[in-house]
Design a protein around this motif. Structure first.
Motif, PDB file in Angstrom:
ATOM      1  N   GLY A   1       0.826  -1.213   0.000  1.00  0.00           N
ATOM      2  CA  GLY A   1       0.000   0.000   0.000  1.00  0.00           C
ATOM      3  C   GLY A   1       0.849   1.247   0.000  1.00  0.00           C
ATOM      4  N   SER A   2       1.868   1.286   0.840  1.00  0.00           N
ATOM      5  CA  SER A   2       2.727   2.482   0.871  1.00  0.00           C
ATOM      6  C   SER A   2       3.540   2.581  -0.421  1.00  0.00           C
ATOM      7  CB  SER A   2       3.646   2.459   2.093  1.00  0.00           C
ATOM      8  OG  SER A   2       4.524   1.360   2.021  1.00  0.00           O
ATOM      9  N   SER A   3       3.973   1.435  -0.954  1.00  0.00           N
ATOM     10  CA  SER A   3       4.705   1.460  -2.237  1.00  0.00           C
ATOM     11  C   SER A   3       3.778   1.929  -3.350  1.00  0.00           C
ATOM     12  CB  SER A   3       5.233   0.067  -2.593  1.00  0.00           C
ATOM     13  OG  SER A   3       6.114  -0.389  -1.611  1.00  0.00           O
ATOM     14  N   PHE A   4       2.560   1.426  -3.373  1.00  0.00           N
ATOM     15  CA  PHE A   4       1.582   1.831  -4.375  1.00  0.00           C
ATOM     16  C   PHE A   4       1.290   3.323  -4.255  1.00  0.00           C
ATOM     17  CE2 PHE A   4      -2.890   2.358  -5.695  1.00  0.00           C
ATOM     18  CZ  PHE A   4      -2.786   1.958  -7.014  1.00  0.00           C
ATOM     19  N   HIS A   5       1.167   3.779  -3.003  1.00  0.00           N
ATOM     20  CA  HIS A   5       0.918   5.204  -2.770  1.00  0.00           C
ATOM     21  C   HIS A   5       2.079   6.043  -3.307  1.00  0.00           C
ATOM     22  CE1 HIS A   5       0.432   9.029  -0.902  1.00  0.00           C
ATOM     23  NE2 HIS A   5      -0.515   8.662  -0.047  1.00  0.00           N
ATOM     24  N   THR A   6       3.286   5.617  -3.059  1.00  0.00           N
ATOM     25  CA  THR A   6       4.467   6.346  -3.543  1.00  0.00           C
ATOM     26  C   THR A   6       4.490   6.362  -5.074  1.00  0.00           C
ATOM     27  OG1 THR A   6       5.668   5.612  -1.586  1.00  0.00           O
ATOM     28  CG2 THR A   6       6.991   6.456  -3.410  1.00  0.00           C
TER      29      THR A   6
ATOM     30  N   THR B   1       1.351  10.741 -10.595  1.00  0.00           N
ATOM     31  CA  THR B   1       0.499  11.923 -10.614  1.00  0.00           C
ATOM     32  C   THR B   1       1.356  13.187 -10.771  1.00  0.00           C
ATOM     33  OG1 THR B   1      -1.021  10.781  -9.135  1.00  0.00           O
ATOM     34  CG2 THR B   1      -1.332  13.132  -9.357  1.00  0.00           C
ATOM     35  N   SER B   2       2.483  13.239 -10.068  1.00  0.00           N
ATOM     36  CA  SER B   2       3.380  14.409 -10.196  1.00  0.00           C
ATOM     37  C   SER B   2       3.923  14.526 -11.608  1.00  0.00           C
ATOM     38  CB  SER B   2       4.572  14.286  -9.251  1.00  0.00           C
ATOM     39  OG  SER B   2       4.182  14.327  -7.946  1.00  0.00           O
TER      40      SER B   2
ATOM     41  N   ASP C   1       3.180  17.469 -14.211  1.00  0.00           N
ATOM     42  CA  ASP C   1       4.289  18.223 -14.821  1.00  0.00           C
ATOM     43  C   ASP C   1       4.170  18.232 -16.347  1.00  0.00           C
ATOM     44  OD1 ASP C   1       5.373  18.803 -12.377  1.00  0.00           O
ATOM     45  OD2 ASP C   1       6.891  17.205 -12.444  1.00  0.00           O
ATOM     46  N   VAL C   2       3.812  17.127 -16.929  1.00  0.00           N
ATOM     47  CA  VAL C   2       3.680  17.024 -18.375  1.00  0.00           C
ATOM     48  C   VAL C   2       2.541  17.955 -18.841  1.00  0.00           C
ATOM     49  CG1 VAL C   2       2.968  15.478 -20.271  1.00  0.00           C
ATOM     50  CG2 VAL C   2       4.643  14.722 -18.593  1.00  0.00           C
ATOM     51  N   ILE C   3       1.398  17.906 -18.109  1.00  0.00           N
ATOM     52  CA  ILE C   3       0.256  18.744 -18.488  1.00  0.00           C
ATOM     53  C   ILE C   3       0.635  20.212 -18.353  1.00  0.00           C
ATOM     54  CG2 ILE C   3      -2.106  19.388 -17.821  1.00  0.00           C
ATOM     55  CD1 ILE C   3      -2.600  16.460 -17.170  1.00  0.00           C
ATOM     56  N   PHE C   4       1.320  20.616 -17.291  1.00  0.00           N
ATOM     57  CA  PHE C   4       1.721  22.011 -17.115  1.00  0.00           C
ATOM     58  C   PHE C   4       2.723  22.427 -18.193  1.00  0.00           C
ATOM     59  CE2 PHE C   4       0.460  21.915 -12.460  1.00  0.00           C
ATOM     60  CZ  PHE C   4      -0.625  22.762 -12.649  1.00  0.00           C
ATOM     61  N   ASN C   5       3.579  21.502 -18.563  1.00  0.00           N
ATOM     62  CA  ASN C   5       4.559  21.817 -19.608  1.00  0.00           C
ATOM     63  C   ASN C   5       3.885  22.013 -20.960  1.00  0.00           C
ATOM     64  OD1 ASN C   5       6.769  21.897 -17.979  1.00  0.00           O
ATOM     65  ND2 ASN C   5       7.287  19.739 -18.301  1.00  0.00           N
ATOM     66  N   LEU C   6       2.799  21.363 -21.195  1.00  0.00           N
ATOM     67  CA  LEU C   6       2.074  21.522 -22.455  1.00  0.00           C
ATOM     68  C   LEU C   6       1.434  22.896 -22.537  1.00  0.00           C
ATOM     69  CD1 LEU C   6       0.257  18.097 -22.921  1.00  0.00           C
ATOM     70  CD2 LEU C   6       1.996  19.060 -24.366  1.00  0.00           C
ATOM     71  N   PHE C   7       0.922  23.378 -21.444  1.00  0.00           N
ATOM     72  CA  PHE C   7       0.265  24.664 -21.463  1.00  0.00           C
ATOM     73  C   PHE C   7       1.225  25.836 -21.338  1.00  0.00           C
ATOM     74  CE2 PHE C   7      -3.378  22.014 -19.975  1.00  0.00           C
ATOM     75  CZ  PHE C   7      -4.160  22.203 -21.093  1.00  0.00           C
ATOM     76  N   GLN C   8       2.445  25.658 -21.119  1.00  0.00           N
ATOM     77  CA  GLN C   8       3.380  26.766 -20.971  1.00  0.00           C
ATOM     78  C   GLN C   8       4.009  27.148 -22.225  1.00  0.00           C
ATOM     79  OE1 GLN C   8       6.361  25.835 -18.201  1.00  0.00           O
ATOM     80  NE2 GLN C   8       5.118  26.406 -16.535  1.00  0.00           N
TER      81      GLN C   8
END
Length: 197
Positions: free
Chosen positions: A174-179, A185-186, A190-197
């Motif tokens: 569970g903790s590994s999956f969470h990590t 997600t990060s 980051d990819v989505i923010f980089n597309l809009f910049q």
């Protein structure tokens, strides 16, 4: 010429011994009628003692047998009334087979007494069979309770293992999956923010 005297006591004794021998043979036939198989069974050993006029040995063997089964406490309580009745039947057989003045009774009265002995003997067989049945029932109940205990214990052990495994999976994976999920997600963010910049 004088007639020879008849010895009535000898005739009476001879007739009584013939009837006793006939009764013994009938008891042996009755005992063997059902084919008991095991010679060390309670029924076979007690009935053999009774057939051979060893009444005290039969009673002692019966009492010892019941006391010997002390690992089953309910057995002794359940068979006590059977034991008391068997005791009465053995004494009744003894009294009737060794009836004082039996030879002086008419032949029909002697036969009547011996028929009662056979009736008591059959009843004794029945009660000894009931004692053996109670013993089988008590043993079966003991085995069943042991099986229930083992099943309950094994089910509890399985439940504890499943809960432990589940907790280990939740805490470990569970903790590994969470990590991993946070990292994914990060990166996705980051990819989505980089597309809009």
């Amino acid at each position: 010429m004088s007639l020879p005297s008849v010895n009535y006591q000898a005739l009476e004794l001879e007739r009584t011994s013939e009837i006793q021998e006939d009764l013994k043979n009938r008891l042996v036939q009755s005992k063997n009628k059902e084919g008991y198989g095991r010679s060390d069974s309670l029924k076979n050993s007690v009935l053999t003692q009774v057939v051979h006029n060893n009444y005290e040995s039969a009673l002692n063997e019966l009492k010892f047998y019941i006391e010997f089964k002390s690992e089953y406490p309910s057995f002794q309580n359940r068979v006590q009334r059977y034991l008391d009745h068997c005791d009465d039947l053995i004494h009744a057989i003894d009294t009737k087979r060794n009836f004082p003045g039996l030879g002086a009774l008419s032949l029909s009265k002697q036969q009547e007494i011996y028929e009662r002995v056979l009736d008591h003997f059959e009843e004794l067989k029945s009660y000894l069979g009931q004692i053996e049945q109670v013993e089988r029932d008590v043993k079966l109940a003991d085995v069943r309770s042991t099986v229930w205990f083992v099943k309950t214990l094994s089910n509890a052990a399985i439940f504890i293992l499943v809960v432990g495994f589940t907790l280990d999976v939740i805490n470990g994976l569970g903790s590994s999956f969470h990590t991993v999920l946070n990292d994914m997600t990060s990166r996705l963010t980051d990819v989505i923010f980089n597309l809009f910049q």
